[in-house]
Motif scaffolding. Structure first.
Motif, PDB file in Angstrom:
ATOM      1  N   ALA A 192       0.781  -1.357   0.082  1.00  0.00           N
ATOM      2  CA  ALA A 192      -0.482  -0.224  -0.320  1.00  0.00           C
ATOM      3  C   ALA A 192       0.937   1.386  -0.171  1.00  0.00           C
ATOM      4  O   ALA A 192       0.453   2.037  -0.547  1.00  0.00           O
ATOM      5  CB  ALA A 192      -1.211   0.037   1.259  1.00  0.00           C
ATOM      6  N   LEU A 193       2.307   0.983   0.513  1.00  0.00           N
ATOM      7  CA  LEU A 193       2.453   1.961   0.544  1.00  0.00           C
ATOM      8  C   LEU A 193       3.308   2.549  -0.419  1.00  0.00           C
ATOM      9  O   LEU A 193       3.165   3.894  -1.060  1.00  0.00           O
ATOM     10  CB  LEU A 193       4.180   2.094   2.110  1.00  0.00           C
ATOM     11  N   ILE A 194       3.946   1.657  -1.514  1.00  0.00           N
ATOM     12  CA  ILE A 194       4.724   1.715  -2.784  1.00  0.00           C
ATOM     13  C   ILE A 194       3.515   2.476  -3.923  1.00  0.00           C
ATOM     14  O   ILE A 194       3.787   3.107  -4.734  1.00  0.00           O
ATOM     15  CB  ILE A 194       4.705   0.032  -3.183  1.00  0.00           C
ATOM     16  N   GLN A 195       2.171   1.663  -3.723  1.00  0.00           N
ATOM     17  CA  GLN A 195       0.657   2.841  -4.522  1.00  0.00           C
ATOM     18  C   GLN A 195       0.905   4.262  -3.865  1.00  0.00           C
ATOM     19  O   GLN A 195       0.834   5.385  -4.897  1.00  0.00           O
ATOM     20  CB  GLN A 195      -0.441   1.784  -3.883  1.00  0.00           C
ATOM     21  N   ALA A 196       0.798   4.092  -2.093  1.00  0.00           N
ATOM     22  CA  ALA A 196       0.256   5.710  -1.814  1.00  0.00           C
ATOM     23  C   ALA A 196       2.043   6.885  -2.896  1.00  0.00           C
ATOM     24  O   ALA A 196       1.753   7.866  -3.434  1.00  0.00           O
ATOM     25  CB  ALA A 196       0.847   6.116  -1.146  1.00  0.00           C
ATOM     26  N   ASN A 197       2.643   6.355  -3.439  1.00  0.00           N
ATOM     27  CA  ASN A 197       3.982   6.192  -3.740  1.00  0.00           C
ATOM     28  C   ASN A 197       3.877   6.987  -4.763  1.00  0.00           C
ATOM     29  O   ASN A 197       4.247   7.966  -6.034  1.00  0.00           O
ATOM     30  CB  ASN A 197       5.330   6.047  -3.326  1.00  0.00           C
ATOM     31  N   THR A 198       3.546   6.037  -5.693  1.00  0.00           N
ATOM     32  CA  THR A 198       3.135   5.698  -7.173  1.00  0.00           C
ATOM     33  C   THR A 198       1.962   6.971  -7.723  1.00  0.00           C
ATOM     34  O   THR A 198       2.324   7.687  -8.436  1.00  0.00           O
ATOM     35  CB  THR A 198       2.719   4.015  -7.767  1.00  0.00           C
ATOM     36  N   ILE A 199       0.970   7.152  -6.879  1.00  0.00           N
ATOM     37  CA  ILE A 199      -0.274   7.937  -6.281  1.00  0.00           C
ATOM     38  C   ILE A 199       0.212   9.358  -6.805  1.00  0.00           C
ATOM     39  O   ILE A 199       0.307   9.981  -7.484  1.00  0.00           O
ATOM     40  CB  ILE A 199      -1.345   7.793  -5.598  1.00  0.00           C
ATOM     41  N   GLY A 200       1.416   9.527  -5.393  1.00  0.00           N
ATOM     42  CA  GLY A 200       2.048  11.023  -5.334  1.00  0.00           C
ATOM     43  C   GLY A 200       2.769  11.244  -6.922  1.00  0.00           C
ATOM     44  O   GLY A 200       3.033  12.576  -7.523  1.00  0.00           O
TER      45      GLY A 200
END
Length: 904
Positions: A739-747
């Motif tokens: 989920a953290l990688i997903q959040a970084n990708t969204i950013g």
């Protein structure tokens, strides 16, 4: 008979007076001539030598010694002994780099050095390579000692070497040699110092204190080389030969410490007893510390801790030791803890904390003892407060600090889940009541608050009445002004003192005797803190009086429903005094409306209740190593039973715990998981034990591939993969890194606002995980220092980039060929690729020196011949480029450029 009187007359004729005056004038001139001749440092005559020696000894060197003694006394007075570590042989604290930088301008030994240098410059008589003024040895020795204590060891060594080289016949040569070796030790030349001291002890006949100092210096060299046995041997002889009580006490105490490190308790006891035998000739701190160590060693040797506690009680009541009560209380608390008298140990540890003002190490040990006691009593929240205080008294770079913070983190998580259990359990019980019972429950809370309100009103009226009778100012309700009525009695005009509480006239101004002040203060205290019992650390612990009045947990509700945090007895008890009937009715309605209703709210509370039991059980088992408490928490979930999402992991956790303990219930749980939940991963692992390791390998492989895609900026693929993966594992804590990688990708794709929204989801879905903590930390940083969003706010100095906007999807083959060709044509520049948004990629050229070079590069023919599709070239500042990536605001940047061109 006529008596003749004789008058004494001068026998000198008047002509002789000018000759006498001329003779006196010549005598004065001769005296001053001889004086001037004696001031010369170039003539080797008796008068010259004696004159300069006299001036050196009783003027310059004497004043320098006085300045040195004053500075040295100040150094000793400000020195704090650290008895937690082996004492240094010399009472001298090395300075850090900052202190050394200030030493040249703020050194207390600067005046002594100046006096020594002045004496050498003005009174040195070096004639034909030989010094004729014997006081120069003292001057150079003073110069070296001043530099030594100023921690300028190389210049100090030069001064001592000069004495040894130029004054080989001096009677102070042995002392100077010792100072030289002490300086070598400070410079880290232990081997050289040890060799020279050995030679000095072998070939020189040293006596008295010089012999003791030689052994002490050699002991310090052995200590620096970690040679404890040799250091103890030398220190024992230094203690024997020393004639100064203060040095004997230091050598004796250090000797006891060294014996303790060597596990020689009998020898250590002998050393400490020798220190105590010096009695009042030494510093009281050494006397007290030695007595405490003797009691500790005797209790350790013969299990006579009871006698030791009695001796400590005598010391506690001895007025001579009133300045050392923190040490006495600390040792007593340690012995009481060893005897499992935890209640008394807590009392004396708190006493030591109140007495201690400076020793952070003792504070830390007291907090450690208190934390361990409460931790062993399963009072984890109270233990957490003391572990937090312990961490504040530890060095942040120490291993002990990190261990304490880790333990505190576990306690904080446990307290969080325990409060979550209590809050959800209380609210579920309340929601399960019938409407009639709910109303009765709330009415009981309101009635309790009303009774308290009535008592406050009675107190208020009583204070009004007493105030009128005594003639004090009483506040009128609803009016900020006060009315002062004084009785016209003789007592009111008498000279009664204000401090007499029994006087009948004007009462005391002291707040304790003012009933208004007392009642007001009591009311404010109860409204803020509640009804608390008399106890140490009353701010931080829950008083039994408070617990007795609690029927619902006071933990804040952290569920997803919109329940207000009003349905708490503590807040009900804090109801504002003197409420009207309408206000009471409104308050009752508010409480009734706050009771959770509806299936969604009940389901959210059940989820919180289950999560609290499961997570607290994991903490008890994995972190605190308390399987009994873990079984209690997990057993409650199994008995309820919990929802399938929580029940299966709980059954598996209980199975693993029972398997490790060899409990027969493990087989029952295994059969239950396989029979009732055959489709779960846990059942598959139980049927095929190697499957768990395979799944772990698969997870790690998949995660590494995801990281590779993220680093390659294949963000579309990363979003697709993370979305699918998270849908498979739902809210399993193992999915937090995904989920953290997903959040970084969204950013990276959609900017700061979308990034913050994605981060906010992590603490909700994966509470108390490292990923959630990291996400909250980043959100706090953004909140504390929001990134700049304006293009007109620039740093003073900045670099420029050339940015190529490529709107087509990325082609790795085209990009690699383009990069190689560019770097071969422009070897001093660097070209990198950075995704800007879905379908848009920036090719960024860096290492450009100034704006002119950037503009020139943008017009280079290469970019026309090797044009990219939908290519747009523009020069952008580094800070502007950062804003573009954070806020994805190209249109705003183009508008800024247009406005800046108009301004130019």
């Amino acid at each position: 008979m006529k008596i003749k009187t004789t008058h004494k007359t001068n026998n000198f004729p008047k002509e002789a007076y000018p000759l006498i005056q001329r003779g006196l004038r010549y005598a004065v001139l001769l005296f001053f001539g001889l004086l001037l001749t004696a001031c010369s440092t170039k003539k080797d005559r008796f008068l010259n030598r004696e004159w300069h020696a006299l001036n050196s000894k009783f003027n310059v060197v004497f004043n320098g010694e006085m300045a040195f003694q004053k500075a040295w006394d100040g150094l000793q007075d400000g020195y704090q002994e650290n008895f937690w570590e082996p004492l240094p042989i010399e009472r001298f604290a090395p300075k850090n780099n900052t202190q050394l930088a200030l030493a040249s301008t703020q050194s207390p030994f600067a005046l002594a050095e100046q006096k020594a240098a002045k004496g050498i410059a003005k009174h040195g008589m070096t004639i034909k390579g030989e010094e004729k003024n014997d006081q120069m040895v003292a001057a150079y020795a003073l110069l070296g000692r001043a530099r030594y204590y100023d921690q300028r060891f190389v210049p100090a060594l030069e001064a001592f070497n000069y004495i040894i080289r130029r004054y080989p016949a001096s009677n102070k040569l042995n002392e100077v040699r010792l100072w030289k070796e002490k300086t070598n030790l400070r410079l880290g030349n232990e081997a050289i110092a040890l060799e020279n001291i050995n030679r000095l002890l072998k070939y020189r006949k040293l006596k008295g204190q010089v012999l003791a100092d030689a052994y002490a210096t050699r002991a310090q060299a052995h200590l620096d080389l970690q040679q404890i046995d040799s250091a103890s041997w030398d220190l024992k002889r230094a203690h024997t030969y020393s004639k100064k009580p203060l040095k004997k006490a230091r050598y004796g105490y250090l000797l006891g410490q060294l014996y303790q490190t060597q596990k020689k308790e009998d020898s250590a006891l002998w050393a400490y007893e020798n220190v105590v035998s010096l009695n009042r000739r030494i510093s009281p701190i050494f006397l007290v510390q030695s007595k405490l160590q003797i009691l500790f060693l005797k209790a350790k040797a013969g299990n006579t801790d009871k006698e030791a506690i009695g001796a400590l009680s005598k010391m506690e009541h001895n007025w001579e030791y009133k300045n050392f009560l923190d040490r006495i209380y600390f040792e007593k608390s340690q012995l009481l803890r060893a005897r499992n008298q935890d209640s008394l140990a807590i009392v004396y540890a708190n006493k030591s904390l109140r007495e201690n003002k400076e020793d952070r190490r003792r504070n830390a040990e007291n907090y450690r003892l208190l934390a361990q006691i409460y931790f062993d009593q399963d009072r984890f929240e109270t233990a957490g407060f003391y572990y937090d205080s312990l961490s504040q008294n530890l060095a942040e770079s120490s291993i002990d600090y990190f261990r304490t913070r880790k333990k505190l983190s576990g306690i904080e998580d446990l307290v969080y889940y325990e409060k979550q259990i209590a809050a959800s359990d209380s609210l579920l019980r309340l929601a399960a009541l019938s409407p009639k019972d709910q109303e009765a429950f709330v009415q009981d809370i309101i009635n309790t608050a009303k009774r308290k309100d009535s008592l406050l009103q009675l107190d208020y009226l009583s204070e009004q009445k007493n105030g009128l009778e005594l003639g004090v100012a009483t506040p009128s309700k609803g009016n900020k002004k006060t009315v002062l009525k004084e009785k016209n009695t003789p007592a009111s005009n008498s000279n009664t003192t204000n401090s007499d509480s029994n006087s009948i006239g004007r009462p005391s101004n002291f707040y304790f005797y003012n009933t208004n002040s007392l009642a007001s203060g009591r009311q404010v205290f109860e409204q803020q803190w509640g009804d608390r019992g008399l106890a140490d650390n009353w701010r931080w612990i829950i008083s039994p009086k408070t617990i007795e009045n609690q029927t619902v947990s006071q933990a804040p509700y952290k569920g997803e429903t919109n329940l207000p945090e009003k349905l708490l007895p503590e807040q009900a008890s804090k109801a504002t005094a003197f409420k009207t009937t309408e206000e009471w009715a409104a308050l009752k309605a508010t409480y009734l409306d706050s009771i959770p209703k509806g299936a969604q709210a009940i389901e959210a509370l059940n989820a919180l209740w289950e999560e609290g039991h499961y997570q607290s059980g994991k903490l008890y088992q994995d972190f605190f190593k308390r399987p009994d408490l873990a079984v209690d928490r997990w057993g409650t979930l199994v008995d309820k039973p919990a929802s399938r999402k929580t029940l299966v992991p709980t059954l598996y956790a209980l199975y693993m715990l029972y398997s490790e303990a060899g409990n027969i219930n493990a087989a029952v749980l295994r059969d239950r998981i396989i029979r009732n939940h055959p489709d779960s991963d846990y059942a598959k692992v139980l049927l095929n034990p190697t499957l768990g390791a395979q799944k772990e390998v698969e997870f790690n492989t998949r995660y590494k591939a995801l990281l590779t895609s993220f680093e390659a900026q294949d963000f579309s693929e990363v979003l697709q993969e993370t979305t699918q993966w998270l849908s498979e594992i739902l809210e399993d804590p193992k999915g937090a890194p995904v989920a953290l990688i997903q959040a970084n990708t969204i950013g990276r794709l959609y900017g700061l606002s979308a990034y913050k929204s994605a981060l906010k989801e992590l603490p909700i879905k994966y509470p108390k995980t490292p990923v959630a903590i990291e996400a909250q930390k980043r959100l706090d940083q953004f909140e504390a220092a929001p990134p700049n969003a304006r293009f007109d706010q620039l740093p003073a100095v900045d670099r420029h980039y050339v940015v190529l906007l490529h709107e087509t999807p990325h082609d790795s083959l085209v990009w690699n060929a383009y990069q190689k060709e560019f770097e071969s044509l422009f070897p001093s520049l660097s070209l990198s690729r950075e995704v800007f948004s879905p379908g848009k990629t920036f090719y960024v050229i860096t290492k450009i020196k100034d704006k002119a070079a950037a503009l020139s590069l943008a017009k280079h023919p290469y970019f026309n011949s090797k044009a990219l599709k939908n290519q747009e070239i523009f020069v952008v500042l580094r800070s502007h480029y950062k804003i573009l990536q954070l806020y994805k605001n190209i249109a705003g940047y183009r508008n800024y450029l247009k406005e800046s061109l108009k301004t130019d």
